[in-house]
Design an enzyme around this catalytic site. Structure first.
Site, mmCIF file in Angstrom:
data_model
loop_
_atom_site.group_PDB
_atom_site.id
_atom_site.type_symbol
_atom_site.label_atom_id
_atom_site.label_comp_id
_atom_site.label_asym_id
_atom_site.label_seq_id
_atom_site.Cartn_x
_atom_site.Cartn_y
_atom_site.Cartn_z
ATOM 1 N N ARG A 113 1.858 -35.482 -0.068
ATOM 2 C CA ARG A 113 3.165 -35.901 -0.497
ATOM 3 C C ARG A 113 3.936 -36.276 0.805
ATOM 4 O O ARG A 113 5.195 -36.743 0.432
ATOM 5 C CB ARG A 113 3.956 -34.728 -1.364
ATOM 6 C CG ARG A 113 3.261 -34.448 -2.691
ATOM 7 C CD ARG A 113 4.036 -33.660 -3.526
ATOM 8 N NE ARG A 113 3.447 -32.757 -4.725
ATOM 9 C CZ ARG A 113 3.491 -33.398 -6.035
ATOM 10 N NH1 ARG A 113 4.079 -34.403 -6.107
ATOM 11 N NH2 ARG A 113 2.743 -32.931 -6.954
ATOM 12 N N ARG A 116 9.727 -29.060 -16.963
ATOM 13 C CA ARG A 116 8.618 -29.202 -15.873
ATOM 14 C C ARG A 116 8.923 -28.217 -14.768
ATOM 15 O O ARG A 116 9.816 -28.843 -13.930
ATOM 16 C CB ARG A 116 8.052 -30.478 -15.568
ATOM 17 C CG ARG A 116 6.909 -30.468 -14.711
ATOM 18 C CD ARG A 116 6.808 -31.895 -14.361
ATOM 19 N NE ARG A 116 5.997 -32.113 -13.240
ATOM 20 C CZ ARG A 116 6.190 -33.019 -12.084
ATOM 21 N NH1 ARG A 116 6.852 -33.659 -12.248
ATOM 22 N NH2 ARG A 116 5.160 -32.979 -11.295
ATOM 23 N N ALA A 134 5.814 -39.193 -7.988
ATOM 24 C CA ALA A 134 4.624 -39.465 -7.536
ATOM 25 C C ALA A 134 4.090 -40.864 -6.931
ATOM 26 O O ALA A 134 3.337 -41.247 -6.037
ATOM 27 C CB ALA A 134 3.392 -38.791 -8.238
ATOM 28 N N HIS A 193 14.208 -37.995 -3.660
ATOM 29 C CA HIS A 193 13.132 -36.861 -4.339
ATOM 30 C C HIS A 193 13.808 -35.510 -4.315
ATOM 31 O O HIS A 193 14.686 -34.916 -3.316
ATOM 32 C CB HIS A 193 12.025 -36.530 -3.293
ATOM 33 C CG HIS A 193 11.141 -37.806 -3.069
ATOM 34 N ND1 HIS A 193 10.212 -38.227 -3.972
ATOM 35 C CD2 HIS A 193 10.894 -39.033 -2.429
ATOM 36 C CE1 HIS A 193 9.681 -39.350 -3.732
ATOM 37 N NE2 HIS A 193 10.129 -39.812 -2.653
ATOM 38 N N PRO A 241 7.533 -41.577 -13.171
ATOM 39 C CA PRO A 241 6.644 -40.690 -14.037
ATOM 40 C C PRO A 241 7.203 -39.352 -13.743
ATOM 41 O O PRO A 241 7.379 -38.977 -12.867
ATOM 42 C CB PRO A 241 5.311 -40.828 -13.260
ATOM 43 C CG PRO A 241 5.163 -42.099 -12.695
ATOM 44 C CD PRO A 241 6.679 -42.530 -12.149
ATOM 45 N N ASN A 242 7.048 -38.816 -15.141
ATOM 46 C CA ASN A 242 7.210 -37.338 -15.529
ATOM 47 C C ASN A 242 8.601 -36.794 -15.212
ATOM 48 O O ASN A 242 8.700 -35.461 -15.380
ATOM 49 C CB ASN A 242 6.073 -36.490 -14.565
ATOM 50 C CG ASN A 242 4.956 -36.478 -14.834
ATOM 51 O OD1 ASN A 242 4.241 -36.754 -16.014
ATOM 52 N ND2 ASN A 242 3.974 -37.027 -13.979
ATOM 53 N N TYR A 288 11.705 -28.057 -9.867
ATOM 54 C CA TYR A 288 12.880 -28.900 -10.183
ATOM 55 C C TYR A 288 14.170 -28.665 -10.722
ATOM 56 O O TYR A 288 15.032 -29.411 -11.040
ATOM 57 C CB TYR A 288 12.143 -30.081 -10.977
ATOM 58 C CG TYR A 288 10.907 -30.474 -10.475
ATOM 59 C CD1 TYR A 288 10.927 -31.464 -9.400
ATOM 60 C CD2 TYR A 288 9.634 -30.271 -10.787
ATOM 61 C CE1 TYR A 288 9.899 -32.099 -8.927
ATOM 62 C CE2 TYR A 288 8.506 -30.838 -10.155
ATOM 63 C CZ TYR A 288 8.584 -31.971 -9.291
ATOM 64 O OH TYR A 288 7.696 -32.468 -8.353
ATOM 65 N N SER A 336 12.517 -32.346 -4.758
ATOM 66 C CA SER A 336 11.914 -31.542 -3.998
ATOM 67 C C SER A 336 11.833 -31.812 -2.514
ATOM 68 O O SER A 336 12.191 -33.198 -2.249
ATOM 69 C CB SER A 336 10.798 -31.003 -4.507
ATOM 70 O OG SER A 336 9.411 -31.935 -4.379
ATOM 71 N N ARG A 379 5.510 -29.526 0.731
ATOM 72 C CA ARG A 379 4.696 -29.357 -0.265
ATOM 73 C C ARG A 379 3.365 -30.086 0.040
ATOM 74 O O ARG A 379 3.061 -29.978 1.447
ATOM 75 C CB ARG A 379 5.145 -30.189 -1.647
ATOM 76 C CG ARG A 379 6.650 -29.498 -2.074
ATOM 77 C CD ARG A 379 7.159 -30.380 -3.355
ATOM 78 N NE ARG A 379 6.177 -30.128 -4.479
ATOM 79 C CZ ARG A 379 6.084 -30.788 -5.602
ATOM 80 N NH1 ARG A 379 7.088 -31.499 -5.783
ATOM 81 N NH2 ARG A 379 5.427 -30.679 -6.586
ATOM 82 N N ASN A 418 13.951 -42.519 -7.705
ATOM 83 C CA ASN A 418 13.115 -41.392 -7.662
ATOM 84 C C ASN A 418 11.939 -41.925 -7.984
ATOM 85 O O ASN A 418 11.588 -41.937 -9.493
ATOM 86 C CB ASN A 418 13.790 -40.369 -8.286
ATOM 87 C CG ASN A 418 12.703 -39.071 -8.031
ATOM 88 O OD1 ASN A 418 11.639 -39.136 -7.542
ATOM 89 N ND2 ASN A 418 13.281 -37.933 -8.286
ATOM 90 N N GLU A 436 16.040 -43.950 -1.698
ATOM 91 C CA GLU A 436 14.866 -43.312 -2.367
ATOM 92 C C GLU A 436 15.458 -41.725 -2.473
ATOM 93 O O GLU A 436 15.996 -41.221 -1.435
ATOM 94 C CB GLU A 436 13.677 -43.368 -1.438
ATOM 95 C CG GLU A 436 12.421 -42.322 -1.960
ATOM 96 C CD GLU A 436 11.404 -42.509 -0.849
ATOM 97 O OE1 GLU A 436 10.386 -42.085 -1.105
ATOM 98 O OE2 GLU A 436 11.622 -43.242 0.113
ATOM 99 N N HIS A 448 4.219 -41.852 -3.441
ATOM 100 C CA HIS A 448 3.078 -41.903 -2.441
ATOM 101 C C HIS A 448 1.979 -42.616 -2.630
ATOM 102 O O HIS A 448 0.998 -42.536 -1.860
ATOM 103 C CB HIS A 448 2.673 -40.221 -2.596
ATOM 104 C CG HIS A 448 3.784 -39.414 -2.774
ATOM 105 N ND1 HIS A 448 4.765 -39.059 -1.664
ATOM 106 C CD2 HIS A 448 4.313 -38.687 -3.796
ATOM 107 C CE1 HIS A 448 5.639 -38.226 -1.904
ATOM 108 N NE2 HIS A 448 5.380 -37.847 -3.106
#
Length: 146
Positions: free
Chosen positions: A112, A18, A78, A101, A10-11, A23, A103, A108, A75, A99, A81
């Protein structure tokens, strides 16, 4: 020749727009194109899939079980998590996965800091920006050649 699958959650379709301070400015299309070319340069194939919907990601991972894949690069965004369903699908597929990510999730918000995928992944790449995808593909190709 090996086959790989890149999955983005997502996103991530909003990469480049964004929160560029987190990012960066590279788009998901840029990442996918670069990784496909890199894989082809080594004689491999990379398929890419993105969805904002958890059930579509689960379905694509389930399909991966019937394909001749050396590895999945994911990736989960969210969903890493929160999603036991993604974890179960990845484990059920029998396909090793890495996996990623963009960031550093550990610098953070505390929610997360935990991933439902990390402990069952072949490896986890965190905090190297979009370069993390290149690192993951490199590792996946290395594992495939062993």
């Amino acid at each position: 020749m090996a086959n790989f699958l890149l999955i983005n959650g997502p996103n991530l379709n909003l990469l480049g727009e964004r929160e560029p301070e987190i990012y960066g400015s590279t788009t998901l299309a840029d990442i996918e194109s670069a990784l496909k070319l890199a894989a082809q340069g080594y004689g491999h194939l990379l398929d890419c899939f993105h969805s904002n919907a958890e059930h579509e990601l689960v379905e694509r991972i389930q399909q991966a079980a019937g394909q001749d894949l050396a590895s999945i690069i994911i990736n989960p965004a969210a969903l890493g998590h929160t999603s036991i369903a993604l974890r179960d699908a990845l484990l059920g597929s029998g396909v090793p996965f890495i996996e990623v990510h963009i960031s550093n999730i550990f610098s953070r918000e505390t929610f997360r800091h935990h991933s439902y995928l990390s402990d069952v992944a072949s490896g986890v790449i965190v905090g190297f920006g979009v370069r993390g995808y290149e690192l993951a593909l490199s590792a996946a190709m290395e594992y495939a050649s062993q």
